[in-house]
Design a protein around this motif. Structure first.
Motif, PDB file in Angstrom:
ATOM      1  N   LEU A 125       0.430  -1.745  -0.035  1.00 32.01           N
ATOM      2  CA  LEU A 125       0.051  -0.177   0.008  1.00 32.01           C
ATOM      3  C   LEU A 125       0.855   1.573   0.039  1.00 32.01           C
ATOM      4  O   LEU A 125       1.827   1.641   0.700  1.00 32.01           O
ATOM      5  CB  LEU A 125      -0.913   0.171   1.366  1.00 32.01           C
ATOM      6  CG  LEU A 125      -2.941   0.725   1.060  1.00 32.01           C
ATOM      7  CD1 LEU A 125      -2.166   2.550   1.197  1.00 32.01           C
ATOM      8  CD2 LEU A 125      -3.196   0.058  -0.096  1.00 32.01           C
ATOM      9  N   GLY A 127       1.726   5.044  -0.188  1.00 25.24           N
ATOM     10  CA  GLY A 127       0.901   6.608  -0.043  1.00 25.24           C
ATOM     11  C   GLY A 127       0.240   6.767   1.161  1.00 25.24           C
ATOM     12  O   GLY A 127      -1.112   7.009   1.370  1.00 25.24           O
ATOM     13  N   SER A 128       0.271   5.911   1.818  1.00 26.87           N
ATOM     14  CA  SER A 128      -0.006   4.995   3.397  1.00 26.87           C
ATOM     15  C   SER A 128      -0.769   6.755   4.113  1.00 26.87           C
ATOM     16  O   SER A 128      -2.001   6.662   4.909  1.00 26.87           O
ATOM     17  CB  SER A 128       0.403   4.216   4.333  1.00 26.87           C
ATOM     18  OG  SER A 128       1.646   3.335   3.735  1.00 26.87           O
ATOM     19  N   TYR A 250       2.203  17.981  -6.520  1.00 31.43           N
ATOM     20  CA  TYR A 250       2.399  17.317  -4.908  1.00 31.43           C
ATOM     21  C   TYR A 250       1.470  16.267  -4.331  1.00 31.43           C
ATOM     22  O   TYR A 250       1.062  16.940  -4.092  1.00 31.43           O
ATOM     23  CB  TYR A 250       3.647  17.544  -5.023  1.00 31.43           C
ATOM     24  CG  TYR A 250       3.978  16.650  -4.087  1.00 31.43           C
ATOM     25  CD1 TYR A 250       3.477  16.468  -2.589  1.00 31.43           C
ATOM     26  CD2 TYR A 250       5.089  15.276  -4.279  1.00 31.43           C
ATOM     27  CE1 TYR A 250       4.382  15.921  -1.895  1.00 31.43           C
ATOM     28  CE2 TYR A 250       5.755  14.512  -3.947  1.00 31.43           C
ATOM     29  CZ  TYR A 250       5.895  14.729  -2.484  1.00 31.43           C
ATOM     30  OH  TYR A 250       6.247  13.564  -1.957  1.00 31.43           O
ATOM     31  N   GLY A 252       1.961  13.028  -2.921  1.00 25.41           N
ATOM     32  CA  GLY A 252       2.730  12.678  -1.396  1.00 25.41           C
ATOM     33  C   GLY A 252       1.977  11.059  -1.635  1.00 25.41           C
ATOM     34  O   GLY A 252       2.484  10.446  -0.437  1.00 25.41           O
ATOM     35  N   SER A 253       1.349  10.593  -2.926  1.00 25.51           N
ATOM     36  CA  SER A 253       1.629   8.862  -3.470  1.00 25.51           C
ATOM     37  C   SER A 253       2.504   8.828  -4.622  1.00 25.51           C
ATOM     38  O   SER A 253       1.104   9.850  -5.123  1.00 25.51           O
ATOM     39  CB  SER A 253       0.251   8.451  -3.403  1.00 25.51           C
ATOM     40  OG  SER A 253      -0.966   8.783  -2.541  1.00 25.51           O
TER      41      SER A 253
HETATM   42  P1  AHG Z   1       5.021   4.391   1.501  1.00 23.98           P
HETATM   43  O1  AHG Z   1       3.342   4.863   1.788  1.00 23.98           O
HETATM   44  O2  AHG Z   1       4.568   2.497   1.006  1.00 23.98           O
HETATM   45  O3  AHG Z   1       5.512   4.454   2.863  1.00 23.98           O
HETATM   46  O4  AHG Z   1       5.096   5.314   0.935  1.00 23.98           O
HETATM   47  C1  AHG Z   1       5.335   6.817   0.815  1.00 23.98           C
HETATM   48  C2  AHG Z   1       6.103   7.349  -0.011  1.00 23.98           C
HETATM   49  C3  AHG Z   1       5.741   7.324  -0.958  1.00 23.98           C
HETATM   50  O5  AHG Z   1       4.161   6.581  -1.537  1.00 23.98           O
HETATM   51  C4  AHG Z   1       5.378   9.584  -1.235  1.00 23.98           C
HETATM   52  O6  AHG Z   1       6.426   9.121  -2.950  1.00 23.98           O
HETATM   53  C5  AHG Z   1       5.969   9.758  -0.283  1.00 23.98           C
HETATM   54  O7  AHG Z   1       6.039   8.168   0.748  1.00 23.98           O
HETATM   55  C6  AHG Z   1       6.129  10.835  -0.051  1.00 23.98           C
HETATM   56  O8  AHG Z   1       6.736  11.701   1.142  1.00 23.98           O
HETATM   57  P2  AHG Z   1       6.325  13.108   1.380  1.00 23.98           P
HETATM   58  O9  AHG Z   1       5.041  13.012   2.568  1.00 23.98           O
HETATM   59  O10 AHG Z   1       7.067  12.904   2.295  1.00 23.98           O
HETATM   60  O11 AHG Z   1       6.350  13.707   0.935  1.00 23.98           O
END
Ligand code: AHG
Ligand code: MN
Ligand code: MN
Length: 345
Positions: A125, A127-128, A250, A252-253
């Motif tokens: 998963l 973008g949790s 942006y 964030g996923s």
């Molecule tokens: P995950 O949820 O699998 O840990 O991945 C999150 C990652 C990725 O999806 C996204 O590009 C990045 O975290 C966003 O990080 P920031 O919130 O630091 O921008």
């Protein structure tokens, strides 16, 4: 509107299962194992999508109450997605082992079940942090052929460079659920038709557009970037001699940001940053985030870089190794490499 596949009439209904079988026909001596593994992932995707689409109506939001190996708070949907993918693939005899963002070590195939020829690495998963806000999240996967001859898989089977990948792709659980994948012969996108539970081909032979639309980065980390990345970002904004300023998007996923970059053109990057001394290489993981996305973007005519060279050239030395990543339109990603080489030594 999708164009019909050359050999098929426009009226043909192309499910992902039929498409995977068509892909298999390119490999006359194939056993069908990779085909069946891709089926398994498509089924897992349907099950995960059924939960994400119902959000707060099911007990699937919020924290699971513990941290994972990444030191991040695990969400209930992380656990569910991890469990579904494992349950659909642990007993089928197609894998010699697996590796997941959510598990510290390699995941072995349980004793009574046979081991197979492939390795699955995945981010169940992605973008949790966005789950509870109804923002698009996803699943990312890469498949390799095992390297050891037989028996339980080992790190030698899992720590592979992207040059050895045999299939890669992602699910994006957004306003619609899409599965986008490649087996090295171009990139195709399928949209889930919930009324019949089928992924139908809607984006055949995806090519990243020449004209970029957006750049995509967490500008909140700017103070932690190197000089080269800061100047590169100014360039994308139309300074440093660039006449084609881009807008910023942006989410964030990673899956959603890369999906928009793939379809709209542009660049997504998560650079090395000095924010967390534990993560000088940035936040994203090489094996199950950067590699599948770089492979897929390159199959669509783009490029994936660590900022110093191709992501696909890096051989991981540990399961959860992080890497800076720049993926998107080739000329924009090559500009990132140029700025980093010029200003960061
Ligand atoms: P995950 O949820 O699998 O840990 O991945 C999150 C990652 C990725 O999806 C996204 O590009 C990045 O975290 C966003 O990080 P920031 O919130 O630091 O921008
Ligand atoms: Mn992720
Ligand atoms: Mn994840």
């Amino acid at each position: 509107m999708s164009q019909p596949i050359p050999s098929l009439p426009a009226s043909a209904v192309m499910t992902i299962e039929r498409h995977i079988l068509m892909e298999q026909s390119r490999f006359p001596d194939s056993s069908g194992s990779l085909t069946n593994l891709l089926y398994d992932l498509a089924l897992a995707a349907k099950l995960i999508a059924s939960r994400t689409q119902r959000g707060a109506l099911t007990d699937i939001l919020g924290s699971a109450g513990h941290d994972n190996v990444q030191g991040e708070e695990v969400q209930k949907l992380d656990v569910y997605a991890q469990r579904i993918i494992y349950q659909l693939t642990d007993h089928t005899g197609r894998l010699c082992c697996m590796a997941s963002e959510e598990e510290k070590e390699i995941i072995p195939i349980p004793d009574p079940y046979p081991t197979g020829d492939y390795v699955l690495v995945f981010d169940p998963l992605d973008g949790s942090s966005n789950i509870d806000y109804n923002v698009a999240v996803g699943t990312i996967f890469a498949i390799f052929r095992r390297r050891t001859p037989s028996g339980p898989g080992t790190t030698a089977d899992v720590l592979r460079s992207g040059r050895e990948i045999v299939a890669g792709g992602y699910l994006v659980y957004g306003s619609s659920t899409m599965l986008v994948y490649t087996t090295g012969h171009g990139v195709n996108g399928f949209t889930l038709e919930p009324s019949i539970g089928e992924f139908l081909l809607t984006h055949p032979n995806i090519r990243i557009p020449d004209k970029p639309k957006y750049y995509s980065v967490n500008q909140g980390n700017e103070k932690y970037w190197t000089e080269g990345v800061r100047r590169y970002t100014r360039w994308l904004q139309g300074e440093e001699g660039n006449t084609r300023a881009l807008g910023l998007r942006y989410i964030g996923s990673m899956v959603a940001d890369v999906h928009r970059t793939l379809l709209g053109g542009g660049v997504f990057y998560y650079p090395a940053d000095a924010k967390d001394p534990q993560k000088p290489q940035g936040k994203l993981r090489l094996l199950y985030e950067a590699v599948p996305m770089a492979y897929l973007i390159e199959q669509a005519g783009g490029y994936g870089s660590t900022g110093r060279g191709p992501v696909l050239d890096v051989t991981p030395t540990s399961l959860h190794q992080r890497t800076p990543v720049f993926v998107g339109s080739r000329d924009l990603v090559e500009q990132a490499e140029a700025f980093i080489a010029r200003h960061d030594g």
